[in-house]
Scaffold this motif. Structure first.
Motif, PDB file in Angstrom:
ATOM      1  N   GLN A 177       0.836  -1.198   0.000  1.00 32.20           N
ATOM      2  CA  GLN A 177       0.000   0.000   0.000  1.00 32.20           C
ATOM      3  C   GLN A 177       0.871   1.249   0.000  1.00 32.20           C
ATOM      4  O   GLN A 177       1.942   1.268   0.599  1.00 32.20           O
ATOM      5  N   THR A 178       0.390   2.277  -0.670  1.00 37.18           N
ATOM      6  CA  THR A 178       1.068   3.565  -0.632  1.00 37.18           C
ATOM      7  C   THR A 178       1.154   4.047   0.816  1.00 37.18           C
ATOM      8  O   THR A 178       0.190   3.944   1.567  1.00 37.18           O
ATOM      9  N   ILE A 179       2.318   4.566   1.199  1.00 36.28           N
ATOM     10  CA  ILE A 179       2.620   5.091   2.536  1.00 36.28           C
ATOM     11  C   ILE A 179       2.838   3.967   3.554  1.00 36.28           C
ATOM     12  O   ILE A 179       3.859   3.931   4.247  1.00 36.28           O
ATOM     13  N   VAL A 180       1.890   3.038   3.654  1.00 34.29           N
ATOM     14  CA  VAL A 180       2.002   1.940   4.614  1.00 34.29           C
ATOM     15  C   VAL A 180       3.133   0.989   4.243  1.00 34.29           C
ATOM     16  O   VAL A 180       3.851   0.497   5.115  1.00 34.29           O
ATOM     17  N   GLY A 181       3.285   0.711   2.966  1.00 28.58           N
ATOM     18  CA  GLY A 181       4.308  -0.214   2.509  1.00 28.58           C
ATOM     19  C   GLY A 181       3.803  -1.648   2.468  1.00 28.58           C
ATOM     20  O   GLY A 181       2.610  -1.897   2.345  1.00 28.58           O
ATOM     21  N   ARG A 182       4.722  -2.599   2.606  1.00 24.93           N
ATOM     22  CA  ARG A 182       4.402  -4.015   2.482  1.00 24.93           C
ATOM     23  C   ARG A 182       3.876  -4.597   3.789  1.00 24.93           C
ATOM     24  O   ARG A 182       4.453  -4.382   4.852  1.00 24.93           O
ATOM     25  N   SER A 183       2.792  -5.351   3.681  1.00 24.42           N
ATOM     26  CA  SER A 183       2.227  -6.088   4.807  1.00 24.42           C
ATOM     27  C   SER A 183       2.275  -7.574   4.485  1.00 24.42           C
ATOM     28  O   SER A 183       1.862  -7.981   3.393  1.00 24.42           O
TER      29      SER A 183
END
Length: 120
Positions: free
Chosen positions: A101-107
């Motif tokens: 996700q944009t900003i959040v990054g990889r989950s």
């Protein structure tokens, strides 16, 4: 955010078949790429099969033509159909979910694993 529970493992004879299931909850399942990994005794965990949110699949060379990954977004479930099983397929199989996700990054999320044993 995502909880994963694997099922369907067990003991099967060489040449037999088994279907693994991974039930997801806690988030919007269709947004995630899903995968199956396995870890054999004294081996590192390796990717077996993966499927993107768009339905694109890829497989390890060792299982191509024998294993099929699929997903049912309505049931929040991913499957691994395993045919023509070999003793070297024996391992603990883990379900994986990933999302960028944009900003959040990889989950990244993992299930607890299910044992598959291929033996006579």
């Amino acid at each position: 955010q995502v909880q994963l529970v694997e099922s369907g493992g067990g003991l099967v004879q060489p040449g037999g078949s088994l279907r693994l299931s991974c039930a997801a909850s806690g988030s919007i399942f269709s947004f995630y790429a899903m995968g199956w990994y396995r870890q054999a005794p004294r081996k590192q965990r390796e990717l077996v099969a993966a499927i993107t949110s768009g339905g694109t699949t890829n497989y390890a060379d060792s299982v191509k033509g024998r294993f099929t990954i699929s997903r049912d977004n309505a049931k929040n479930t991913v499957y691994l159909q395993m045919n023509s099983l070999k003793p070297e397929d024996t391992a603990v199989y883990y379900c994986n979910a990933e999302r960028v996700q944009t900003i959040v990054g990889r989950s990244t999320f993992w299930g607890q694993g299910t044992q598959v044993t291929v033996s006579s």
